[in-house]
Scaffold this motif. Structure first.
Motif, PDB file in Angstrom:
ATOM      1  N   LYS A 184       0.769  -1.043  -0.010  1.00 56.78           N
ATOM      2  CA  LYS A 184      -0.126   0.077   0.181  1.00 56.78           C
ATOM      3  C   LYS A 184       0.758   1.287  -0.076  1.00 56.78           C
ATOM      4  N   MET A 185       1.892   1.182   0.750  1.00 53.16           N
ATOM      5  CA  MET A 185       2.952   2.074   0.732  1.00 53.16           C
ATOM      6  C   MET A 185       3.618   2.538  -0.588  1.00 53.16           C
ATOM      7  N   PHE A 186       4.031   1.522  -1.239  1.00 56.02           N
ATOM      8  CA  PHE A 186       4.524   1.468  -2.440  1.00 56.02           C
ATOM      9  C   PHE A 186       3.511   1.973  -3.660  1.00 56.02           C
ATOM     10  N   ASP A 187       2.344   1.734  -3.533  1.00 62.26           N
ATOM     11  CA  ASP A 187       1.317   2.028  -4.403  1.00 62.26           C
ATOM     12  C   ASP A 187       1.269   3.649  -4.334  1.00 62.26           C
ATOM     13  N   LEU A 188       1.083   4.251  -3.280  1.00 59.68           N
ATOM     14  CA  LEU A 188       0.885   5.312  -2.693  1.00 59.68           C
ATOM     15  C   LEU A 188       2.025   6.317  -3.421  1.00 59.68           C
ATOM     16  N   ALA A 189       3.142   5.725  -3.160  1.00 56.24           N
ATOM     17  CA  ALA A 189       4.409   6.520  -3.444  1.00 56.24           C
ATOM     18  C   ALA A 189       4.598   6.493  -5.099  1.00 56.24           C
ATOM     19  N   ASN A 190       4.180   5.379  -5.661  1.00 62.48           N
ATOM     20  CA  ASN A 190       4.163   5.219  -6.990  1.00 62.48           C
ATOM     21  C   ASN A 190       3.432   6.005  -7.906  1.00 62.48           C
ATOM     22  N   ARG A 191       2.140   6.430  -7.229  1.00 64.78           N
ATOM     23  CA  ARG A 191       1.163   7.298  -7.896  1.00 64.78           C
ATOM     24  C   ARG A 191       1.834   8.596  -7.838  1.00 64.78           C
TER      25      ARG A 191
ATOM     26  N   GLY B 272       5.246   9.803  -7.474  1.00 68.64           N
ATOM     27  CA  GLY B 272       6.637   9.724  -7.694  1.00 68.64           C
ATOM     28  C   GLY B 272       7.383  10.128  -6.495  1.00 68.64           C
ATOM     29  N   GLY B 273       6.843   9.194  -5.273  1.00 67.37           N
ATOM     30  CA  GLY B 273       7.301   9.537  -3.999  1.00 67.37           C
ATOM     31  C   GLY B 273       8.440   8.624  -3.694  1.00 67.37           C
ATOM     32  N   PHE B 274       8.798   8.483  -2.170  1.00 64.77           N
ATOM     33  CA  PHE B 274       9.737   7.609  -1.816  1.00 64.77           C
ATOM     34  C   PHE B 274       9.260   6.590  -0.845  1.00 64.77           C
ATOM     35  N   VAL B 275      10.089   5.519  -0.706  1.00 67.26           N
ATOM     36  CA  VAL B 275       9.827   4.492   0.330  1.00 67.26           C
ATOM     37  C   VAL B 275      11.278   4.105   0.910  1.00 67.26           C
ATOM     38  N   GLN B 276      11.555   4.480   2.060  1.00 72.42           N
ATOM     39  CA  GLN B 276      12.898   4.252   2.688  1.00 72.42           C
ATOM     40  C   GLN B 276      12.799   2.879   3.755  1.00 72.42           C
ATOM     41  N   ILE B 277      13.660   1.607   2.976  1.00 76.58           N
ATOM     42  CA  ILE B 277      13.481   0.525   3.773  1.00 76.58           C
ATOM     43  C   ILE B 277      14.690   0.084   4.436  1.00 76.58           C
ATOM     44  N   HIS B 278      14.673  -0.360   5.562  1.00 71.67           N
ATOM     45  CA  HIS B 278      15.623  -1.230   6.344  1.00 71.67           C
ATOM     46  C   HIS B 278      15.648  -2.605   6.187  1.00 71.67           C
ATOM     47  N   THR B 279      16.356  -3.063   5.283  1.00 75.32           N
ATOM     48  CA  THR B 279      16.308  -4.540   5.005  1.00 75.32           C
ATOM     49  C   THR B 279      17.769  -4.974   4.993  1.00 75.32           C
ATOM     50  N   MET B 280      18.066  -6.268   4.802  1.00 78.27           N
ATOM     51  CA  MET B 280      19.468  -6.809   4.919  1.00 78.27           C
ATOM     52  C   MET B 280      19.545  -7.761   3.934  1.00 78.27           C
ATOM     53  N   SER B 281      20.907  -7.838   3.509  1.00 81.20           N
ATOM     54  CA  SER B 281      21.199  -8.656   2.057  1.00 81.20           C
ATOM     55  C   SER B 281      20.875 -10.099   2.332  1.00 81.20           C
ATOM     56  N   ASN B 282      20.770 -10.765   3.621  1.00 83.08           N
ATOM     57  CA  ASN B 282      20.351 -11.858   3.748  1.00 83.08           C
ATOM     58  C   ASN B 282      18.915 -12.420   3.623  1.00 83.08           C
ATOM     59  N   SER B 283      18.225 -11.266   3.077  1.00 85.20           N
ATOM     60  CA  SER B 283      16.730 -11.569   2.697  1.00 85.20           C
ATOM     61  C   SER B 283      16.935 -11.680   1.096  1.00 85.20           C
ATOM     62  N   GLY B 284      18.261 -11.773   0.510  1.00 86.17           N
ATOM     63  CA  GLY B 284      18.405 -12.004  -1.082  1.00 86.17           C
ATOM     64  C   GLY B 284      18.099 -10.541  -1.690  1.00 86.17           C
ATOM     65  N   LEU B 285      18.667 -10.489  -2.639  1.00 87.12           N
ATOM     66  CA  LEU B 285      18.437  -9.244  -3.653  1.00 87.12           C
ATOM     67  C   LEU B 285      17.021  -9.340  -4.502  1.00 87.12           C
TER      68      LEU B 285
ATOM     69  N   LEU C 110      14.661  -6.193  -6.059  1.00 84.68           N
ATOM     70  CA  LEU C 110      14.723  -6.071  -7.602  1.00 84.68           C
ATOM     71  C   LEU C 110      13.233  -6.154  -8.107  1.00 84.68           C
ATOM     72  N   GLN C 111      12.507  -7.067  -7.393  1.00 88.59           N
ATOM     73  CA  GLN C 111      11.160  -7.128  -8.143  1.00 88.59           C
ATOM     74  C   GLN C 111      10.234  -5.983  -7.575  1.00 88.59           C
ATOM     75  N   ALA C 112      10.474  -5.470  -6.209  1.00 90.96           N
ATOM     76  CA  ALA C 112       9.748  -4.165  -6.048  1.00 90.96           C
ATOM     77  C   ALA C 112       9.954  -3.103  -6.807  1.00 90.96           C
ATOM     78  N   SER C 113      11.230  -3.008  -6.956  1.00 90.17           N
ATOM     79  CA  SER C 113      11.740  -1.694  -7.910  1.00 90.17           C
ATOM     80  C   SER C 113      11.278  -1.563  -9.233  1.00 90.17           C
ATOM     81  N   ALA C 114      11.292  -3.042  -9.667  1.00 85.92           N
ATOM     82  CA  ALA C 114      10.541  -3.382 -10.959  1.00 85.92           C
ATOM     83  C   ALA C 114       9.011  -2.839 -11.136  1.00 85.92           C
ATOM     84  N   ARG C 115       8.464  -3.219 -10.192  1.00 87.36           N
ATOM     85  CA  ARG C 115       6.995  -3.260 -10.179  1.00 87.36           C
ATOM     86  C   ARG C 115       6.511  -1.753  -9.709  1.00 87.36           C
TER      87      ARG C 115
END
Ligand SMILES: [Zn+2]
Length: 311
Positions: free
Chosen positions: A164-171, A173-186, A190-195
């Motif tokens: 829902k956050m991504f949807d709103l920001a996408n509409r 041209g906003g941003f989402v700052q996420i704290h995640t770690m490389s052990n969740s995989g890339l 990659l999927q979210a930044s493409a979608r």
């Protein structure tokens, strides 16, 4: 004997340094010390008024600050209403943390949680009218193998509330700052930044655990991924990117290869709330002067001005 000899050599080098510096190097060091910064990971620590943040920023010559939320008592939109263009309001962190602490990790998947309903009642208008341009710091995976602590969780990046956050920001041209770690995989990044191609995704702390090679892969693959470099120095006892020795070589290479993708941040949280000025000083001393002047200007504030559309 050997020790005192090497100490003497070290002292000679130290004393020789000022003359050995080129005019350009001196200029860069001077600029790094004095130029206004954009701090894109400046938390609201709770219980302060906006003047507190203005004071911190003024003393450290930080012209713009924010990009993340935080404190239970400070509302990003209230701070925004007072600091105006200097404040990068980011929504959702308080609600995300509140739901975790009251209802547990699974509840982070549930948009019907009252705190999330409250968030999504006010967020669309705030984002539409530009009072806030996005969300942050949204913790997706912050499980530290070293220090189990309250507030740790690991969820899917593309889960209903975060989507829902991504949807709103996408509409907008906003941003989402996420704290995640490389052990969740890339892959999920990659999927979210493409979608959501119109969302600028800011990776808090430049994706803890990621190698410079992995980050290079991400930046090459997607134009809407950014890193902010908070909590990477001695004050946070990390020194992944920089330390008293300066900026690590492989990080300098990465930043120079992708100069439009990096920004600075303070993350004066978790016991460092009173050390804001020192944290900013570290950035000015160990990180920025190691960059070329052009890249330094971008990392210091120009990139943030574009990403967060600052005036
Ligand atoms: Zn943070």
């Amino acid at each position: 004997m050997i020790r005192s000899w090497s100490r003497a050599v070290f002292l000679c080098l130290l004393l020789a340094t000022p003359e050995a510096l080129s005019a350009q190097e001196k200029k860069t060091i001077d600029l790094a010390r004095t130029m206004p910064l954009a701090d894109v990971h400046m938390h609201l620590n709770g219980g302060h008024d906006a003047d507190h943040y203005r004071g911190l920023m003024d003393r450290a010559n930080v012209r713009w600050g924010g990009g993340v939320g935080g404190g239970r008592d400070d509302h990003p939109l209230e701070v925004k209403s007072i600091l105006g263009a200097r404040y990068i309001a980011a929504l959702g962190q308080t609600e995300f943390f509140g739901v975790l602490l009251t209802s547990g990790e699974r509840a982070l998947y549930d948009p019907e949680q009252p705190l999330f309903q409250r968030l999504f009642a006010y967020a669309p208008a705030a984002i539409k009218n530009g009072l806030a341009r996005g969300f942050g710091e949204i913790h997706i995976n912050n499980i530290s193998p070293f220090s189990p602590a309250r507030g740790q969780r690991r969820i899917d990046l593309e889960s209903p509330v975060v989507q829902k956050m991504f949807d709103l920001a996408n509409r907008h041209g906003g941003f989402v700052q996420i704290h995640t770690m490389s052990n969740s995989g890339l892959d999920e990044i990659l999927q979210a930044s493409a979608r959501y191609p119109d969302v600028k995704i800011v990776l808090s702390h430049c994706l803890p655990g990621a190698s410079t090679r992995q980050l290079d892969t991400l930046f090459r693959a997607r134009a809407n991924l950014y890193c902010e470099l908070s909590a990477q120095g001695p004050m946070h006892r990390i020194e992944r990117v920089y330390g008293k020795f300066g900026l690590r070589e492989e990080w300098r290479d990465l930043i120079e290869r992708h100069p439009s993708r990096f920004m600075v941040g303070s993350d004066a949280c978790c016991g460092l709330e009173n050390r804001y000025e020192e944290i900013i000083q570290e950035i000015r001393t160990y990180l920025l002067p190691a960059l070329s002047e052009k890249t330094m200007r971008r990392v210091a504030s120009e990139n943030a001005r574009q990403v967060f559309r600052l005036q």
